[in-house]
Design a protein around this motif. Sequence first.
Motif, PDB file in Angstrom:
ATOM      1  N   ILE A 110      95.307  -1.013  57.608  1.00 52.43           N
ATOM      2  CA  ILE A 110      94.205  -0.437  56.835  1.00 52.43           C
ATOM      3  C   ILE A 110      94.599   0.896  56.209  1.00 52.43           C
ATOM      4  N   ALA A 111      95.160   1.789  56.991  1.00 52.12           N
ATOM      5  CA  ALA A 111      95.384   3.156  56.521  1.00 52.12           C
ATOM      6  C   ALA A 111      96.299   3.264  55.303  1.00 52.12           C
ATOM      7  N   PRO A 112      97.507   2.714  55.314  1.00 53.88           N
ATOM      8  CA  PRO A 112      98.369   2.957  54.152  1.00 53.88           C
ATOM      9  C   PRO A 112      98.006   2.124  52.931  1.00 53.88           C
ATOM     10  N   LEU A 113      97.321   0.997  53.111  1.00 59.39           N
ATOM     11  CA  LEU A 113      97.065   0.111  51.981  1.00 59.39           C
ATOM     12  C   LEU A 113      95.705   0.356  51.342  1.00 59.39           C
ATOM     13  N   ALA A 114      94.652   0.370  52.124  1.00 55.84           N
ATOM     14  CA  ALA A 114      93.302   0.391  51.559  1.00 55.84           C
ATOM     15  C   ALA A 114      92.935   1.742  50.956  1.00 55.84           C
ATOM     16  N   PHE A 115      93.204   2.822  51.621  1.00 60.22           N
ATOM     17  CA  PHE A 115      92.750   4.125  51.129  1.00 60.22           C
ATOM     18  C   PHE A 115      93.340   4.483  49.766  1.00 60.22           C
ATOM     19  N   PRO A 116      94.674   4.403  49.567  1.00 58.60           N
ATOM     20  CA  PRO A 116      95.188   4.778  48.237  1.00 58.60           C
ATOM     21  C   PRO A 116      94.736   3.831  47.134  1.00 58.60           C
ATOM     22  N   THR A 117      94.426   2.586  47.469  1.00 63.26           N
ATOM     23  CA  THR A 117      94.000   1.634  46.452  1.00 63.26           C
ATOM     24  C   THR A 117      92.542   1.851  46.070  1.00 63.26           C
ATOM     25  N   ILE A 118      91.687   2.080  47.036  1.00 65.21           N
ATOM     26  CA  ILE A 118      90.254   2.218  46.774  1.00 65.21           C
ATOM     27  C   ILE A 118      89.931   3.588  46.185  1.00 65.21           C
ATOM     28  N   LEU A 119      90.467   4.625  46.758  1.00 66.11           N
ATOM     29  CA  LEU A 119      90.167   5.980  46.320  1.00 66.11           C
ATOM     30  C   LEU A 119      91.467   6.783  46.240  1.00 66.11           C
ATOM     31  N   PRO A 120      92.230   6.591  45.158  1.00 66.20           N
ATOM     32  CA  PRO A 120      93.519   7.283  45.049  1.00 66.20           C
ATOM     33  C   PRO A 120      93.318   8.769  44.778  1.00 66.20           C
ATOM     34  N   PRO A 121      94.351   9.560  45.025  1.00 66.49           N
ATOM     35  CA  PRO A 121      94.243  10.996  44.795  1.00 66.49           C
ATOM     36  C   PRO A 121      93.862  11.356  43.366  1.00 66.49           C
ATOM     37  N   TYR A 122      94.395  10.629  42.372  1.00 67.66           N
ATOM     38  CA  TYR A 122      94.031  10.946  40.990  1.00 67.66           C
ATOM     39  C   TYR A 122      92.581  10.567  40.705  1.00 67.66           C
ATOM     40  N   GLY A 123      92.033   9.604  41.439  1.00 68.77           N
ATOM     41  CA  GLY A 123      90.614   9.281  41.296  1.00 68.77           C
ATOM     42  C   GLY A 123      89.735  10.419  41.796  1.00 68.77           C
ATOM     43  N   ILE A 124      90.133  11.008  42.896  1.00 63.21           N
ATOM     44  CA  ILE A 124      89.409  12.166  43.419  1.00 63.21           C
ATOM     45  C   ILE A 124      89.534  13.341  42.458  1.00 63.21           C
ATOM     46  N   ALA A 125      90.725  13.519  41.879  1.00 66.09           N
ATOM     47  CA  ALA A 125      90.935  14.610  40.921  1.00 66.09           C
ATOM     48  C   ALA A 125      90.052  14.431  39.690  1.00 66.09           C
ATOM     49  N   VAL A 126      89.929  13.204  39.202  1.00 64.57           N
ATOM     50  CA  VAL A 126      89.069  12.948  38.040  1.00 64.57           C
ATOM     51  C   VAL A 126      87.614  13.243  38.386  1.00 64.57           C
ATOM     52  N   LEU A 127      87.184  12.834  39.569  1.00 66.19           N
ATOM     53  CA  LEU A 127      85.807  13.126  39.989  1.00 66.19           C
ATOM     54  C   LEU A 127      85.560  14.633  40.043  1.00 66.19           C
ATOM     55  N   ILE A 128      86.495  15.381  40.599  1.00 65.07           N
ATOM     56  CA  ILE A 128      86.349  16.839  40.671  1.00 65.07           C
ATOM     57  C   ILE A 128      86.297  17.447  39.278  1.00 65.07           C
ATOM     58  N   LEU A 129      87.171  16.984  38.376  1.00 66.78           N
ATOM     59  CA  LEU A 129      87.166  17.510  37.005  1.00 66.78           C
ATOM     60  C   LEU A 129      85.858  17.198  36.286  1.00 66.78           C
ATOM     61  N   LEU A 130      85.363  15.973  36.438  1.00 71.44           N
ATOM     62  CA  LEU A 130      84.106  15.614  35.785  1.00 71.44           C
ATOM     63  C   LEU A 130      82.938  16.426  36.342  1.00 71.44           C
ATOM     64  N   LEU A 131      82.915  16.603  37.655  1.00 71.32           N
ATOM     65  CA  LEU A 131      81.837  17.391  38.251  1.00 71.32           C
ATOM     66  C   LEU A 131      81.935  18.862  37.839  1.00 71.32           C
ATOM     67  N   ALA A 132      83.160  19.380  37.720  1.00 70.23           N
ATOM     68  CA  ALA A 132      83.331  20.775  37.305  1.00 70.23           C
ATOM     69  C   ALA A 132      82.912  20.975  35.854  1.00 70.23           C
ATOM     70  N   ALA A 133      83.111  19.947  35.022  1.00 69.73           N
ATOM     71  CA  ALA A 133      82.762  20.066  33.603  1.00 69.73           C
ATOM     72  C   ALA A 133      81.309  19.713  33.322  1.00 69.73           C
ATOM     73  N   ALA A 134      80.590  19.230  34.320  1.00 66.35           N
ATOM     74  CA  ALA A 134      79.188  18.848  34.116  1.00 66.35           C
ATOM     75  C   ALA A 134      78.364  20.086  33.791  1.00 66.35           C
ATOM     76  N   PRO A 135      77.539  20.023  32.733  1.00 68.03           N
ATOM     77  CA  PRO A 135      76.788  21.208  32.321  1.00 68.03           C
ATOM     78  C   PRO A 135      75.629  21.574  33.248  1.00 68.03           C
ATOM     79  N   GLY A 136      75.207  20.678  34.103  1.00 69.47           N
ATOM     80  CA  GLY A 136      74.088  20.993  34.988  1.00 69.47           C
ATOM     81  C   GLY A 136      74.030  20.032  36.158  1.00 69.47           C
ATOM     82  N   TRP A 137      73.054  20.288  37.034  1.00 68.81           N
ATOM     83  CA  TRP A 137      72.909  19.450  38.225  1.00 68.81           C
ATOM     84  C   TRP A 137      72.552  18.022  37.867  1.00 68.81           C
ATOM     85  N   GLY A 138      71.792  17.823  36.808  1.00 69.23           N
ATOM     86  CA  GLY A 138      71.414  16.472  36.404  1.00 69.23           C
ATOM     87  C   GLY A 138      72.617  15.638  35.997  1.00 69.23           C
TER      88      GLY A 138
END
Length: 110
Positions: free
Chosen positions: A9-37
Amino acid sequence: APPRTAASIAPLAFPTILPPYGIAVLILLLAAAPGWGHAAAIFAVFIGVLLVDLLAMTFSRQIVGAVGEASLRIVGTILGVLQLALAVQMVQAALVLLRVLPPFPATLPG
């Protein structure tokens, strides 16, 4: 002997489902969001994608049986090309923002 599921489970599922670049994109999108909505909407889409991923993994045998493996390979190839095009567009946009490249016109003349 008990089955060794932790190693599979550990080496296969985690990087495939939620890779590090996916987390980075989420952080960038949330940082660029103009408001809480907007941030809540981005997070809701993120959770929705994870739920669709869970459903696809849960019913993967039925999906492959109904659609066929060749069809899924074709869709995977098309999505890979689209992902590459999106990455090139993002790099181009970043270089324009950094003023390394001039802005491209939105439409071609003609």
